[in-house]
Every structure is written in structure tokens, then in C-alpha cells.
Scaffold this motif. Sequence first.
Motif, PDB file in Angstrom:
ATOM      1  N   ARG A 190      -9.299  -2.753  16.056  1.00  0.00           N
ATOM      2  CA  ARG A 190      -7.840  -2.593  16.131  1.00  0.00           C
ATOM      3  C   ARG A 190      -7.429  -1.505  15.133  1.00  0.00           C
ATOM      4  N   PRO A 191      -7.304  -0.269  15.580  1.00  0.00           N
ATOM      5  CA  PRO A 191      -7.026   0.842  14.673  1.00  0.00           C
ATOM      6  C   PRO A 191      -5.560   0.893  14.245  1.00  0.00           C
ATOM      7  N   PRO A 192      -5.271   1.598  13.150  1.00  0.00           N
ATOM      8  CA  PRO A 192      -3.892   1.727  12.666  1.00  0.00           C
ATOM      9  C   PRO A 192      -3.106   2.760  13.466  1.00  0.00           C
ATOM     10  N   ALA A 193      -1.805   2.748  13.280  1.00  0.00           N
ATOM     11  CA  ALA A 193      -0.940   3.748  13.912  1.00  0.00           C
ATOM     12  C   ALA A 193      -0.755   4.964  13.014  1.00  0.00           C
ATOM     13  N   GLN A 194      -1.107   4.837  11.735  1.00  0.00           N
ATOM     14  CA  GLN A 194      -0.899   5.913  10.774  1.00  0.00           C
ATOM     15  C   GLN A 194      -1.823   5.710   9.575  1.00  0.00           C
ATOM     16  N   VAL A 195      -2.280   6.817   8.994  1.00  0.00           N
ATOM     17  CA  VAL A 195      -2.971   6.792   7.711  1.00  0.00           C
ATOM     18  C   VAL A 195      -2.167   7.647   6.739  1.00  0.00           C
ATOM     19  N   VAL A 196      -1.817   7.066   5.597  1.00  0.00           N
ATOM     20  CA  VAL A 196      -1.174   7.818   4.527  1.00  0.00           C
ATOM     21  C   VAL A 196      -2.221   8.058   3.448  1.00  0.00           C
ATOM     22  N   LEU A 197      -2.516   9.329   3.196  1.00  0.00           N
ATOM     23  CA  LEU A 197      -3.534   9.719   2.232  1.00  0.00           C
ATOM     24  C   LEU A 197      -2.860  10.398   1.051  1.00  0.00           C
ATOM     25  N   VAL A 198      -2.975   9.789  -0.117  1.00  0.00           N
ATOM     26  CA  VAL A 198      -2.353  10.331  -1.322  1.00  0.00           C
ATOM     27  C   VAL A 198      -3.415  11.049  -2.146  1.00  0.00           C
ATOM     28  N   VAL A 200      -5.935   9.911  14.394  1.00  0.00           N
ATOM     29  CA  VAL A 200      -4.758   9.095  14.126  1.00  0.00           C
ATOM     30  C   VAL A 200      -3.846   9.955  13.265  1.00  0.00           C
ATOM     31  N   PRO A 201      -2.525   9.833  13.392  1.00  0.00           N
ATOM     32  CA  PRO A 201      -1.639  10.628  12.545  1.00  0.00           C
ATOM     33  C   PRO A 201      -1.910  10.386  11.056  1.00  0.00           C
ATOM     34  N   VAL A 202      -2.084  11.474  10.297  1.00  0.00           N
ATOM     35  CA  VAL A 202      -2.359  11.387   8.867  1.00  0.00           C
ATOM     36  C   VAL A 202      -1.225  12.054   8.103  1.00  0.00           C
ATOM     37  N   GLU A 203      -0.612  11.312   7.216  1.00  0.00           N
ATOM     38  CA  GLU A 203       0.430  11.827   6.335  1.00  0.00           C
ATOM     39  C   GLU A 203      -0.207  12.103   4.983  1.00  0.00           C
ATOM     40  N   LEU A 204      -0.264  13.367   4.582  1.00  0.00           N
ATOM     41  CA  LEU A 204      -0.872  13.744   3.305  1.00  0.00           C
ATOM     42  C   LEU A 204       0.215  13.882   2.243  1.00  0.00           C
ATOM     43  N   VAL A 205       0.053  13.156   1.150  1.00  0.00           N
ATOM     44  CA  VAL A 205       0.976  13.213   0.018  1.00  0.00           C
ATOM     45  C   VAL A 205       0.213  13.806  -1.161  1.00  0.00           C
ATOM     46  N   ARG A 206       0.647  14.955  -1.652  1.00  0.00           N
ATOM     47  CA  ARG A 206      -0.029  15.617  -2.767  1.00  0.00           C
ATOM     48  C   ARG A 206       0.782  15.430  -4.048  1.00  0.00           C
ATOM     49  N   LEU A 207       0.158  14.850  -5.062  1.00  0.00           N
ATOM     50  CA  LEU A 207       0.772  14.772  -6.384  1.00  0.00           C
ATOM     51  C   LEU A 207       0.236  15.930  -7.215  1.00  0.00           C
ATOM     52  N   PRO A 208       1.092  16.710  -7.850  1.00  0.00           N
ATOM     53  CA  PRO A 208       0.629  17.919  -8.547  1.00  0.00           C
ATOM     54  C   PRO A 208      -0.295  17.646  -9.722  1.00  0.00           C
ATOM     55  N   GLY A 250       2.675   6.730  -1.957  1.00  0.00           N
ATOM     56  CA  GLY A 250       2.167   6.543  -0.611  1.00  0.00           C
ATOM     57  C   GLY A 250       2.947   5.515   0.184  1.00  0.00           C
ATOM     58  N   LEU A 251       3.334   4.422  -0.466  1.00  0.00           N
ATOM     59  CA  LEU A 251       4.107   3.388   0.234  1.00  0.00           C
ATOM     60  C   LEU A 251       5.417   3.948   0.778  1.00  0.00           C
ATOM     61  N   ALA A 252       6.004   4.854   0.026  1.00  0.00           N
ATOM     62  CA  ALA A 252       7.280   5.445   0.461  1.00  0.00           C
ATOM     63  C   ALA A 252       7.127   6.268   1.732  1.00  0.00           C
ATOM     64  N   ARG A 253       5.906   6.676   2.042  1.00  0.00           N
ATOM     65  CA  ARG A 253       5.670   7.499   3.230  1.00  0.00           C
ATOM     66  C   ARG A 253       5.058   6.712   4.380  1.00  0.00           C
ATOM     67  N   CYS A 254       4.839   5.427   4.188  1.00  0.00           N
ATOM     68  CA  CYS A 254       4.300   4.602   5.271  1.00  0.00           C
ATOM     69  C   CYS A 254       5.392   4.367   6.315  1.00  0.00           C
ATOM     70  N   ALA A 255       5.063   4.591   7.560  1.00  0.00           N
ATOM     71  CA  ALA A 255       6.051   4.480   8.632  1.00  0.00           C
ATOM     72  C   ALA A 255       6.257   3.043   9.091  1.00  0.00           C
ATOM     73  N   HIS A 256       5.390   2.142   8.657  1.00  0.00           N
ATOM     74  CA  HIS A 256       5.438   0.764   9.156  1.00  0.00           C
ATOM     75  C   HIS A 256       5.506  -0.224   7.998  1.00  0.00           C
ATOM     76  N   ASP A 257       6.077  -1.385   8.266  1.00  0.00           N
ATOM     77  CA  ASP A 257       6.221  -2.399   7.214  1.00  0.00           C
ATOM     78  C   ASP A 257       4.879  -3.010   6.848  1.00  0.00           C
ATOM     79  N   VAL A 258       3.985  -3.133   7.802  1.00  0.00           N
ATOM     80  CA  VAL A 258       2.662  -3.692   7.518  1.00  0.00           C
ATOM     81  C   VAL A 258       1.737  -2.558   7.065  1.00  0.00           C
ATOM     82  N   VAL A 259       1.137  -2.757   5.904  1.00  0.00           N
ATOM     83  CA  VAL A 259       0.315  -1.718   5.287  1.00  0.00           C
ATOM     84  C   VAL A 259      -1.016  -2.315   4.862  1.00  0.00           C
ATOM     85  N   ALA A 260      -2.095  -1.624   5.193  1.00  0.00           N
ATOM     86  CA  ALA A 260      -3.435  -2.040   4.785  1.00  0.00           C
ATOM     87  C   ALA A 260      -3.934  -1.099   3.697  1.00  0.00           C
TER      88      ALA A 260
END
Length: 277
Positions: free
Chosen positions: A34-42, A64-72, A84-94
Amino acid sequence: MTELPFSVLMCVYRGDDPAHLREAFDSVTVEQVRPPAQVVLVQDGPVPTALDEAIQRLVAEPVVPVELVRLPVNRGLGVALTAGLARCAHDVVARMDADDISLPERFAVQLPVVEGGADVVGSGMLEIGSGRDDVVGRRVPPLTPERIVESSRMAQPFNHPTVVYRRSAVEAAGGYQDFKQMEDYLLFARMIQGGARVANVADPLLCYRVGEGAYARRGGWSMLRTELALQRRFLRMGFTTPAQCVRNVLVRGVYRLVPEQLRRVAYGAIMARRGER
């Protein structure tokens, strides 16, 4: 029961291995039942060229859609997870670490528990050495809600790399705080104190790499200072009683200062005892 879409939250920093990142990413996407709908990579601060190239390949692939968050700059896990949580599109997060391996059935087992009402669910996990076939240990968390709450007054009740949670429940508890190597324990304590619905499954659903220095990092004067600060925080917030605080300082404080080999043996004994309950 309606299946909820969910995000996977991963953090990567300069010390991560590009090959391990690739394996970790595949394990939560193409290898999942059961794959995710999004991956947020910080990306927590600058990384070497080889790791940067590996990150760019993951973002570019249409798996799968990947949201990349870069911290300087490198800010630490608590800050990175909050971003990363702020960029998650869904309430359920793994949660997923960049050097671990999720087993194919992980989300197929854990998501129904969340869909059934849990705010956070963890699982057992296998400790591995050189690869997924090199199993060197097993961690089984407390399993019933009552045991999770009871044991949380003494030790972290979840294997953090295995958890799936509701972002709304995490935010209601104040989210992650910048608390070196203890941000997860502090978060889950606040969630439990706030009445979050908790669960664990015994099945090992993740392979956790135990690399060189893993037990060394759990000890030393720096970790003792962090431990004492955490216990003071628990006491102030009413999560532990004065007697429990003294017990924890004595037991957990001594654990931070004993030689590494003894710490390894003690940790194994603690995990085995938890698994029997």
C-alpha cells in the motif's frame, strides 16, 4: 473502511549514504503493498555532491510525488521534521529514516489501525548490520494502550522510525521541539498526556540499521545532560511524579555513563524484557 491517503516524511543530512537513501525510498514506495500518495523529503543542510545527485534523482522520478524541502543549514531532526510536516499534503503521516528499510507490508498493516481511530501507531523492528539479511536484534514495543502509557513514564514507548500518526494530533500536542535526540520521546509524552489514542503492533515492519557508534551515541556526558533536561521537563509538565523522576535519573542516567559494551548488553536485556510483556 475508507482508505485514507497518506504522506511519508523523511529527513536526510550530509552523513547519509546515497545507496541507503535509495533503498529506504524504494522500500516506502515501489516495494509497498500500500504505497503513499506523497513523500516529503527534508534536506537538513548542505550535503555532498553524490548525495545531492541521489536526492535529485528521487525528486525527478515519477514513482510518487516528492516534495523536497531544503534547509540552508543543518538544524537537527526536530526542526527538520517540523518543516517537513508543514509540507505534508495529508493528515496521516508515516515517519521514515533515510537509512532504514520498511518491509513491504508495513503500511498495509499500520494504516488500518489509524483508520480505525488511533492517533499514533508504531511497530516492532529488526536491527540489522550490513544489510536486511544481517539481523542482529529485534525490538518489540509495549503493545496495549495501557502498557504504552505505563511504560512511557520510564522509556520511549514507540520505535520512532516505525510510527504512523495523525499530523493534527502531533500539532495539537505542540509538534516536535528542538531537543537533541529526545525530540520524539518528548513529543509522544505530550501526546499521551493530552489523551492521544495510541497503539503498537508486534510485527517487525522495519529494518533499522545499527551502524558503528550507534551505542556510543546513546552515552556520554552530553547525552546525560540531555537526559537530565528531559526528566526535568517531564516533572514540570506533570508527566512523571517526583518518585518516577528520581528513578529515571538513576536508571537512565547510569545507562548514559556505563562503558559502551555494557550499554549494548543492558539495552538488549531491556528490549527483550519489553518484548515479553
